[in-house]
Each structure stands twice: as structure tokens, then as C-alpha cells.
Design an enzyme around this catalytic site. Sequence first.
Site, PDB file in Angstrom:
ATOM      1  CE  LYS A 179      48.032  37.096  33.978  1.00  0.00           C
ATOM      2  NZ  LYS A 179      47.351  37.927  34.849  1.00  0.00           N
TER       3      LYS A 179
ATOM      4  CG  HIS B 230      41.590  29.509  33.904  1.00  0.00           C
ATOM      5  ND1 HIS B 230      41.888  29.528  35.244  1.00  0.00           N
ATOM      6  CD2 HIS B 230      41.516  30.809  33.521  1.00  0.00           C
ATOM      7  CE1 HIS B 230      42.011  30.775  35.645  1.00  0.00           C
ATOM      8  NE2 HIS B 230      41.777  31.583  34.630  1.00  0.00           N
TER       9      HIS B 230
ATOM     10  CB  CYS C  54      41.693  45.464  36.763  1.00  0.00           C
ATOM     11  SG  CYS C  54      43.427  45.261  36.507  1.00  0.00           S
TER      12      CYS C  54
ATOM     13  CB  CYS D 117      42.771  48.352  33.753  1.00  0.00           C
ATOM     14  SG  CYS D 117      43.103  46.721  33.019  1.00  0.00           S
TER      15      CYS D 117
ATOM     16  CE  LYS E 203      40.829  32.909  25.961  1.00  0.00           C
ATOM     17  NZ  LYS E 203      39.963  34.011  25.671  1.00  0.00           N
TER      18      LYS E 203
ATOM     19  CG  HIS F 294      38.022  30.431  36.810  1.00  0.00           C
ATOM     20  ND1 HIS F 294      38.187  30.332  35.447  1.00  0.00           N
ATOM     21  CD2 HIS F 294      38.231  31.735  37.117  1.00  0.00           C
ATOM     22  CE1 HIS F 294      38.482  31.509  34.951  1.00  0.00           C
ATOM     23  NE2 HIS F 294      38.516  32.387  35.941  1.00  0.00           N
TER      24      HIS F 294
ATOM     25  CG  HIS G 282      44.307  42.651  32.509  1.00  0.00           C
ATOM     26  ND1 HIS G 282      44.194  43.137  33.790  1.00  0.00           N
ATOM     27  CD2 HIS G 282      43.642  41.477  32.484  1.00  0.00           C
ATOM     28  CE1 HIS G 282      43.472  42.302  34.503  1.00  0.00           C
ATOM     29  NE2 HIS G 282      43.119  41.288  33.756  1.00  0.00           N
TER      30      HIS G 282
ATOM     31  CB  CYS H 105      46.967  47.091  33.282  1.00  0.00           C
ATOM     32  SG  CYS H 105      46.570  45.710  34.364  1.00  0.00           S
TER      33      CYS H 105
HETATM   34  N1  MSP Z   1      34.399  38.485  38.999  1.00  0.00           N
HETATM   35  C1  MSP Z   1      35.438  38.692  39.917  1.00  0.00           C
HETATM   36  C2  MSP Z   1      35.072  38.120  41.283  1.00  0.00           C
HETATM   37  C3  MSP Z   1      33.835  38.683  41.895  1.00  0.00           C
HETATM   38  S1  MSP Z   1      33.479  37.938  43.422  1.00  0.00           S
HETATM   39  C4  MSP Z   1      32.334  38.915  44.103  1.00  0.00           C
HETATM   40  C5  MSP Z   1      36.704  38.033  39.426  1.00  0.00           C
HETATM   41  N2  MSP Z   1      36.563  37.053  38.537  1.00  0.00           N
HETATM   42  S2  MSP Z   1      37.749  36.185  37.898  1.00  0.00           S
HETATM   43  O1  MSP Z   1      37.129  35.390  36.870  1.00  0.00           O
HETATM   44  O2  MSP Z   1      38.822  37.025  37.508  1.00  0.00           O
HETATM   45  O3  MSP Z   1      38.204  35.190  39.003  1.00  0.00           O
HETATM   46  C6  MSP Z   1      39.247  35.487  39.904  1.00  0.00           C
HETATM   47  C7  MSP Z   1      39.399  34.302  40.822  1.00  0.00           C
HETATM   48  O4  MSP Z   1      39.655  33.100  40.052  1.00  0.00           O
HETATM   49  C8  MSP Z   1      40.564  34.359  41.770  1.00  0.00           C
HETATM   50  O5  MSP Z   1      40.270  35.117  42.929  1.00  0.00           O
HETATM   51  C9  MSP Z   1      40.764  32.900  42.091  1.00  0.00           C
HETATM   52  O6  MSP Z   1      39.736  32.469  42.932  1.00  0.00           O
HETATM   53  C10 MSP Z   1      40.566  32.259  40.738  1.00  0.00           C
HETATM   54  N3  MSP Z   1      41.801  32.200  39.961  1.00  0.00           N
HETATM   55  C11 MSP Z   1      41.956  32.691  38.696  1.00  0.00           C
HETATM   56  N4  MSP Z   1      43.216  32.398  38.278  1.00  0.00           N
HETATM   57  C12 MSP Z   1      43.889  31.748  39.236  1.00  0.00           C
HETATM   58  C13 MSP Z   1      45.191  31.238  39.344  1.00  0.00           C
HETATM   59  N5  MSP Z   1      46.074  31.326  38.369  1.00  0.00           N
HETATM   60  N6  MSP Z   1      45.547  30.665  40.516  1.00  0.00           N
HETATM   61  C14 MSP Z   1      44.645  30.542  41.544  1.00  0.00           C
HETATM   62  N7  MSP Z   1      43.423  31.021  41.464  1.00  0.00           N
HETATM   63  C15 MSP Z   1      42.997  31.630  40.342  1.00  0.00           C
HETATM   64  O7  MSP Z   1      37.779  38.394  39.899  1.00  0.00           O
END
Ligand code: MSP
Length: 508
Positions: free
Chosen positions: A302, A20, A131, A128, A305, A23, A149, A146
Site C-alpha cells: 500500500k 499521489h 477514514c 477513525c 509515506k 488520485h 490507518h 483501523c
Molecule cells: N474525500 C474523499 C472523497 C469524497 S468524494 C465526494 C476521499 N478522498 S481521498 O483523498 O481519500 O481519495 C480517495 C480516492 O483516491 C479513491 O477513491 C481513488 O479514486 C483514489 N485513490 C487513492 N489511492 C488509490 C490507489 N492506491 N489506487 C487507486 N486509486 C486510489 O476518499
Amino acid sequence: MSADRFSLSTPIYYVNGAPHIGHAYTTVAADTIARYWRSRGRDVFFSAGTDEHGAKNAEAATKVGKTPQAYVDEASALFSSAWDRLNVTSDVFWRTSSSTHVARVQEAFRRLHAVGVLYEGTYEGLYCTGCEAFLTEKDLDAEGKCPDHLRVPEKLSEKNWFFKLSAFFPRVKALIESGELRIQPDHIRNEVLGLFAQDLPDFSVSRQRVTWGVRLPFDDTQVAYVWVDALFNYVTALGYGDTDPAASREAFERFWPMDLHVIGKDIIKFHCIFWPALLLALDLPLPRAVFAHGYFTVDGRKMSKTIGNVIDPNTLVDQYGSDGARYLLLSQFPFGSDGDVHASRFDEQYNAALANDLGNLVHRITSMVQKYFDGTLSTEGVLEDALVLLSTVKETDVRIEEAFTRIAPDVALREVFGLVERANGLIEARKPWELAKAGEGDDLRALFTDLLGCLHALSVFLYPFFPDASVEIARRIGFSRSESSAPAIYRVTVGEPLFPRIEAKKAV
Ligand code: MSP
């Protein structure tokens, strides 16, 4: 930072859902930084990838009736193809379920075990899966769920291997305080330093009940905790842990420690405490900087889905093109701050900055050069004194470098648009159509030498942000971006609008 290289990473994302714009935000920001330093001649290593092990991904596979491997193969491809569409130039797209990563993580565990920083224990507590982390009672909301989640964590009691985190605390803290490990922005650094004040227990680095993961080489009842497995991606992608004596050590030696890990603020504890501690335990140098940007909500909520406000980066590319999508991601709020995104404003934001300000500038200059000079403009004999934009171009160049040095790509982007505004302002002020009417040929040529010089600079400045437009602008003014000095003759072509206007959606 060593002057001739720059290495950086994005987090590797879980593949339990599709990519999304959260990322995409981190990834495009990191790509912009990577492209900037590459364009400045640095030897860049930029890693991205997917985090494919653990209960969360395994659960997602079960839900759709696939084996974990078959599921993550497909899900990971959604991320890599989205990054391709966004013109992301990572040097590797690292996948933790690859046999190479698995073997290297096993070696890292062997070494952790060998240096005596792991011990066996029993973990009892709340887990969790969302997380992929243990929680304490005080992390939960009033209903015992949590808060991120909205599910009740599982009670777990199992044998785990623990890492002696506490043994490394003082050193990690001192390295952050001294700035050897730079944590940015300041409010995140303070938050991290605040975490040291809490009593962070040693953490368990293996799981007994999870089967989808990296089997520990010294205990086959356990797989590596998914976060440890994932953090190691930053070094395994560079070859760390390769036990083949013939394997090249070059990439690791050249690019580790990384200059920068770009992450979101949700994962600072893992990157600013656990990861440095693991590296210290292995006697490896720490990354030079971790930048944790803010988190954004969509229309005040936030992304989820259930709410239906998840924005797919592919949709952004479909609607606004790759450059347009990159613009909309990067321009929403300062890098490092939290923010709220309104998809309903995207059309307007795109039209204002790209279709109007930048797109029109390119179109006006090229079509006027076509009209007044038949598309060929010789700059010979035009004195530097006549180039009023030149000093702004030089200042912009310096300010962009300052902005990237302090990891503020949003500020650099604003600088570029400042120059666009100046150039548009100059056209309004000098009114070339009046000069043409009055037969002021020399003044007209000086003005367009100035404006084309500015477009040349813009094609360079825009490259980290809008790679397609950057290349296209250079093409339209008849030279390649890699030529650093202005040509004696510009051969200009007028093309379709660089950023077609999005017409207002008709009410249905
Ligand atoms: N797999 C772990 C990261 C491991 S790194 C060694 C993880 N994955 S995640 O899919 O949950 O991705 C989290 C990251 O996605 C956040 O740190 C950020 O970079 C990005 N974001 C996810 N949602 C976001 C927002 N709503 N806003 C900004 N960044 C976001 O954690």
C-alpha cells in the site's frame, strides 16, 4: 444518457497529503472519458476538486502550524497544479471550503431538515479520523486498530443529527437492481448489493466536536459531517442550493443527473448507498452510473509515506512528459481491477509503447514522406481499394466507441495501439524503401496515402489519451484534428522524437 451531453466527476480528494498517483489515476481516467465524449461532439461537464473540511484536514493544518483555511488553500493548489500538468480538462475545480459551496450545502441541509429526514440523537461509538467514518468493533484488526490507518479509533459520544437512511434503503436497492442506477463493474455492483444485506444503521450527518466544516443553519452547535458536505459537491458545483433568485439554473438542469461518477472502490458505500439515499430524500434524480475502479499497490505494498513508496504525479510528468505519465497511469491494469505498480518498469513500458511503437511510427512515416516526396504528398487519384488500413481504422473507431460506452478506457487504449501495430506491420511488409528503389511511384504514393490516413485517424483516436501527441501528429501531417476528412495534399514536417527514449539508467 441524453445523446448530446455527458457529465461526469472525479472524487474530490482530501488535502491532508500531497496528490499521489492513486488520485492521478482516477483523475486521468475520468479526463480521458471526458475528452472522448467531447471529441465526439457531446456537451461535456466534468467536475473535479478537493475535499477540504473535517478533522483530517484540520489535523494536517495544526501539524504545520497553519490555520485550516491557509493550509487547505496551499494544499488544494498542489492538486489543481498537478492536474494542469497532466492536461486534465475539468470544467470546474470545486473546493468545499469556498463560500459558494458552504452556502449551497447549508441550503441542502435546510431542505433535508424541512422534509423531515433528519432527527437528533446521541452518537456513541468509534471514530477513525483517517477514514472520517465511524467504525464498529468488527472493522478493527486484532490490536483494535483501523486496518487502513493503523490507529486506534477514538471513542466518541456526542449529539448528532441523524439521517433516516433506512427509510430509503428499499428504493436505492431497487434502483440498483433495475439498472436505473448502474454500478460498474459487476463485482462492485454485487458487493454493493451485498451491503444491503447487512444492517446499515441510520448515519449521523453532523459533528459537534469538529469545528472545521459547514455550520448547520438550524443548529449552530454542529457542523456537517465531512462526507455529506463532500458528496454534495457533485450538485453544488452545478449550482444546486443557490438561493439567489437571479442565479442561473441552467447548468444544474442541463447536467444533473450526472452520467457518471468515477471513484475508487474504497468509497463505494458513500457513493452507492448514502449519496443516492440523500438525493432521494431531496427528490433529486440519481446519477446514471457509478464506476468504481480497483486499488493499486506500489511494489506490492500500500502506498505510504512511511514505506516511502508514494509516487508523485509531478515526478512522472517530469520524467515522461504529460502524455507519458497519462500512458503509465492508464496502461497498468484493466480499469476496474486491482493491480500492482512497479516504478522500476516505467522506463521500459514508456520506451516500448511510446518511444518505439508510436513514436517510431510517426517518425518513420513523416521522414519517408520527406525523403520520397519532398514532404508533400498528393492523394489525388489513389483508389480506396489501395488503402489496406482503412477498414482497420473504421473498425478501431467503432471498437473505441464501444469501449468508452462501457467505461473501459483501457480497452480503447489497447485498440489504438492495435492500430499502431498494424501500421508498423504494414511498413515492414511493404518495405517502402524497396518500392522507392524499384521506382514504383504509384504504389509508394498509395502506401503513404494509407499511412498518413492512419496517422490522421491516430491523432483523433489518441486525443483522449495523449492530448499533446495528438495535436503534434496532426501538425506534422499538416492539418487540424478537427478536419474530419483527409486532405487532398499532405504537407509533412519531420520533428524531434514525439517521445524521446529514456536511456537505461547507469548503475551507480
Ligand atoms: N474525500 C474523499 C472523497 C469524497 S468524494 C465526494 C476521499 N478522498 S481521498 O483523498 O481519500 O481519495 C480517495 C480516492 O483516491 C479513491 O477513491 C481513488 O479514486 C483514489 N485513490 C487513492 N489511492 C488509490 C490507489 N492506491 N489506487 C487507486 N486509486 C486510489 O476518499
